[in-house]
Design a protein around this motif. Structure first.
Motif, PDB file in Angstrom:
ATOM      1  N   GLN A  48      75.948  80.133  97.373  1.00  0.00           N
ATOM      2  CA  GLN A  48      75.093  80.725  98.410  1.00  0.00           C
ATOM      3  C   GLN A  48      75.871  81.647  99.341  1.00  0.00           C
ATOM      4  OE1 GLN A  48      71.658  80.131  98.386  1.00  0.00           O
ATOM      5  NE2 GLN A  48      72.372  79.373  96.399  1.00  0.00           N
ATOM      6  N   GLY A  49      77.181  81.689  99.170  1.00  0.00           N
ATOM      7  CA  GLY A  49      77.991  82.564 100.015  1.00  0.00           C
ATOM      8  C   GLY A  49      79.229  82.985  99.258  1.00  0.00           C
ATOM      9  N   GLU A  50      79.939  83.964  99.799  1.00  0.00           N
ATOM     10  CA  GLU A  50      81.151  84.376  99.087  1.00  0.00           C
ATOM     11  C   GLU A  50      82.383  83.869  99.835  1.00  0.00           C
ATOM     12  OE1 GLU A  50      83.489  87.223  99.701  1.00  0.00           O
ATOM     13  OE2 GLU A  50      82.682  87.598 101.691  1.00  0.00           O
ATOM     14  N   ALA A  55      77.770  76.671 100.693  1.00  0.00           N
ATOM     15  CA  ALA A  55      77.000  77.007 101.888  1.00  0.00           C
ATOM     16  C   ALA A  55      77.245  78.483 102.200  1.00  0.00           C
ATOM     17  CB  ALA A  55      77.436  76.134 103.045  1.00  0.00           C
ATOM     18  N   GLY A  56      76.424  79.069 103.075  1.00  0.00           N
ATOM     19  CA  GLY A  56      76.495  80.500 103.335  1.00  0.00           C
ATOM     20  C   GLY A  56      77.852  80.998 103.802  1.00  0.00           C
ATOM     21  N   ASP A  60      79.881  77.104 107.944  1.00  0.00           N
ATOM     22  CA  ASP A  60      78.725  76.273 107.590  1.00  0.00           C
ATOM     23  C   ASP A  60      79.161  75.182 106.619  1.00  0.00           C
ATOM     24  OD1 ASP A  60      76.778  77.674 109.032  1.00  0.00           O
ATOM     25  OD2 ASP A  60      76.511  79.140 107.419  1.00  0.00           O
ATOM     26  N   LEU A  61      80.032  75.597 105.714  1.00  0.00           N
ATOM     27  CA  LEU A  61      80.545  74.669 104.714  1.00  0.00           C
ATOM     28  C   LEU A  61      81.327  73.542 105.393  1.00  0.00           C
ATOM     29  CD1 LEU A  61      81.089  74.229 101.657  1.00  0.00           C
ATOM     30  CD2 LEU A  61      83.102  75.655 101.936  1.00  0.00           C
ATOM     31  N   CYS A  62      82.181  73.893 106.337  1.00  0.00           N
ATOM     32  CA  CYS A  62      82.952  72.869 107.063  1.00  0.00           C
ATOM     33  C   CYS A  62      81.992  71.878 107.714  1.00  0.00           C
ATOM     34  CB  CYS A  62      83.827  73.495 108.142  1.00  0.00           C
ATOM     35  SG  CYS A  62      84.833  74.895 107.600  1.00  0.00           S
ATOM     36  N   MET A  63      80.893  72.419 108.281  1.00  0.00           N
ATOM     37  CA  MET A  63      79.955  71.574 109.017  1.00  0.00           C
ATOM     38  C   MET A  63      79.202  70.605 108.116  1.00  0.00           C
ATOM     39  SD  MET A  63      80.339  71.881 112.088  1.00  0.00           S
ATOM     40  CE  MET A  63      80.988  72.958 113.367  1.00  0.00           C
TER      41      MET A  63
END
Ligand code: HEC
Ligand code: HEC
Ligand code: HEC
Ligand code: HEC
Ligand code: HEC
Ligand code: HEC
Length: 334
Positions: A48-50, A55-56, A60-63
């Protein structure tokens, strides 16, 4: 002779077994050939993200693991608290459940910033930006280069999601990048700690006077100064002009202070002996993520290095560990 040689080998092997290994924690490094870690963050076809992130954005991924509602990590950096919520069994001293994290928090912190003896959960009054927003990196750059430039800051500016961020791809303390993104050139590899411990020493929430490994503690000052270059001030900087129009005379922020009772840092000989023999670092006075300290009078009115007077009041708490100028008084005992 041969037997003694074997005994030495045996002793070395034993040492290797009982000495705890320095290692990056969680899915962040020390990867083996058949590692499962990549799947915690990357998708090969449905990202969903590069670059190929689940995650985007990276933060966001860390969260998804470290956030308030995350479930993949025990360290909830948003509420600034250690919980027991992932499916791993860690060594019991990795953190005390429901106690404040060493870094403080990004939205809330559990501090006794008023030094009354009780920790309270309170919204933070200042925090490092974590969502890729822009801010002035105060003191960044060489002598005479102004207050600092604006850079974008997020979790991955400071932390390397893949670990192995030290000299010779070794682990670092809290997977800190040796060259933080946006810091310019230079590198500071902060050595890792043997036994991870994410929570503060004190059950009542006192954030000042924390025990850190002294090598890590000093090295962290050089690390912060990869971005905030001109805040780095060795002993004697309070009495000698740096030549910078803004950061002219500066409080000691690294190493040990002057005076024979003060070889290892800590307050000057006339100060509070409780904090003697501790080296001085940025983290003596500041937390790394965010603080709920309040600034009521003069402390809330201090202009910023570029002369701006806003934000003021509590928002001028500058990640400090104690309300107003409690940090000064606790050491100097005036
Ligand atoms: C904790 C989350 C996380 C894990 C686990 C993780 N990555 Fe990443 N990866 C990221 C993020 C965030 C970026 C973008 C930021 C960066 O490059 O540091 C990235 C970037 C990359 C990149 C492109 C940039 C570069 O460094 O070359 C590659 C390739 C990569 N990851 C491969 C892997 C592989 C292979 C694994 C497993 C061994 C892995 N990642 C595990 C989060 C993760
Ligand atoms: C899949 C879940 C997951 C994701 C995604 C994740 N982490 Fe972690 N992280 C962990 C776990 C588990 C630990 C071990 C400590 C704990 O339980 O909190 C950890 C530990 C850490 C540590 C301490 C490392 C050490 O060696 O002491 C830092 C710093 C960290 N993570 C930052 C990040 C950052 C920055 C991101 C986003 C790029 C991220 N994490 C994404 C699960 C995750
Ligand atoms: C990647 C560069 C970078 C690193 C590394 C870094 N900072 Fe910052 N810092 C910034 C930027 C950008 C700002 C301004 C935006 C903000 O407040 O987050 C800032 C702001 C601050 C502030 C003022 C915050 C406020 O809201 O009043 C303090 C205090 C601070 N940093 C201390 C530290 C300390 C201590 C360390 C080391 C643990 C550190 N910084 C490491 C980039 C960095
Ligand atoms: C300006 C640099 C900086 C940024 C931005 C930053 N961290 Fe940290 N982080 C640190 C430092 C330095 C420490 C070590 C603090 C200590 O030991 O006192 C740390 C500690 C941690 C820890 C260990 C627990 C703790 O609180 O001590 C985790 C987990 C972590 N960070 C995750 C994150 C995540 C997730 C983000 C983004 C939401 C983030 N960090 C943003 C510098 C940063
Ligand atoms: C860790 C304990 C500690 C804390 C906290 C602390 N100081 Fe100091 N302070 C020292 C030491 C050590 C020196 C001696 C510095 C040197 O060797 O150059 C010093 C020196 C000074 C000096 C004399 C500077 C000179 O060289 O002429 C002043 C003034 C001062 N501190 C004020 C403050 C204020 C204001 C605060 C709060 C913002 C503060 N201190 C917080 C330990 C501390
Ligand atoms: C002795 C305590 C002390 C130490 C050590 C210390 N600071 Fe500060 N810092 C403060 C205080 C107090 C403020 C609030 C403004 C003021 O009084 O100058 C502050 C403010 C800041 C700010 C916000 C901008 C500004 O100047 O107001 C940044 C950025 C900062 N410090 C970074 C650092 C870095 C990086 C280090 C280590 C190299 C460090 N500090 C070491 C006490 C300290």
């Amino acid at each position: 002779m041969k037997r003694r040689f074997l005994a030495v080998i045996a002793a070395i092997l034993l040492l290797m077994v009982i000495t705890p290994a320095h290692a990056d924690n969680g899915p962040h490094g020390g990867y083996a050939a058949a590692t499962d870690a990549c799947a915690g963050c990357h998708r090969a076809h449905t990202a969903q993200g590069e670059p190929l992130l689940m995650a985007g954005a990276a933060y966001d991924l860390c969260m998804t693991c470290h956030g308030a509602t995350g479930s993949g990590a025990d360290t909830n950096v948003v509420d600034g608290v250690y919980l027991q919520r992932d499916n791993q069994t860690e060594p019991s001293d990795e953190g005390v459940v429901n106690r404040g994290l060493k870094g403080g928090g990004f939205s809330y912190a559990r501090m006794d910033s008023s030094w009354t003896g009780t920790a309270t959960v309170a919204p933070v009054t200042s925090a490092h930006i974590w969502n890729d927003g822009a801010g002035v990196v105060w003191g960044g750059g060489a002598i005479g280069s102004g207050a600092g430039d604006s850079i974008n800051l997020s979790c991955i500016s400071c932390h390397d999601p893949h670990g192995n961020a030290g000299d010779n791809n070794g682990p670092t303390y809290r997977i800190l990048r040796s060259t933080p993104i946006g810091s310019g050139s230079g590198a500071t590899s902060v050595p890792d700690e043997n036994q991870k411990n994410y929570t503060i020493d004190d059950s009542s929430g006192k954030y000042f006077g924390q025990s850190y490994n002294s090598d890590i503690f000093s090295q962290l000052a050089y690390w912060c100064a990869e971005c905030h270059d001109r805040y780095l001030a060795p002993s004697g900087s309070g009495g000698s002009d740096s030549g910078d129009p803004i950061f002219a005379y500066r409080h000691i922020s690294v190493g040990s202070g002057c005076g024979c009772h003060n070889i290892h840092g800590g307050p000057p000989p006339t100060g509070n002996p409780e904090y003697a023999h501790k080296p001085v670092s940025c983290l003596t006075c500041h937390v790394a993520h965010g603080s709920s300290a309040v600034m009521t009078g003069n402390a809330g009115q201090a202009p910023w290095p570029d002369g701006a007077t806003s934000p003021s009041g509590d928002a001028r708490s500058a990640l400090l560990r104690v309300d107003n100028r409690g940090t000064c008084q606790l050491c100097h005992d005036k």
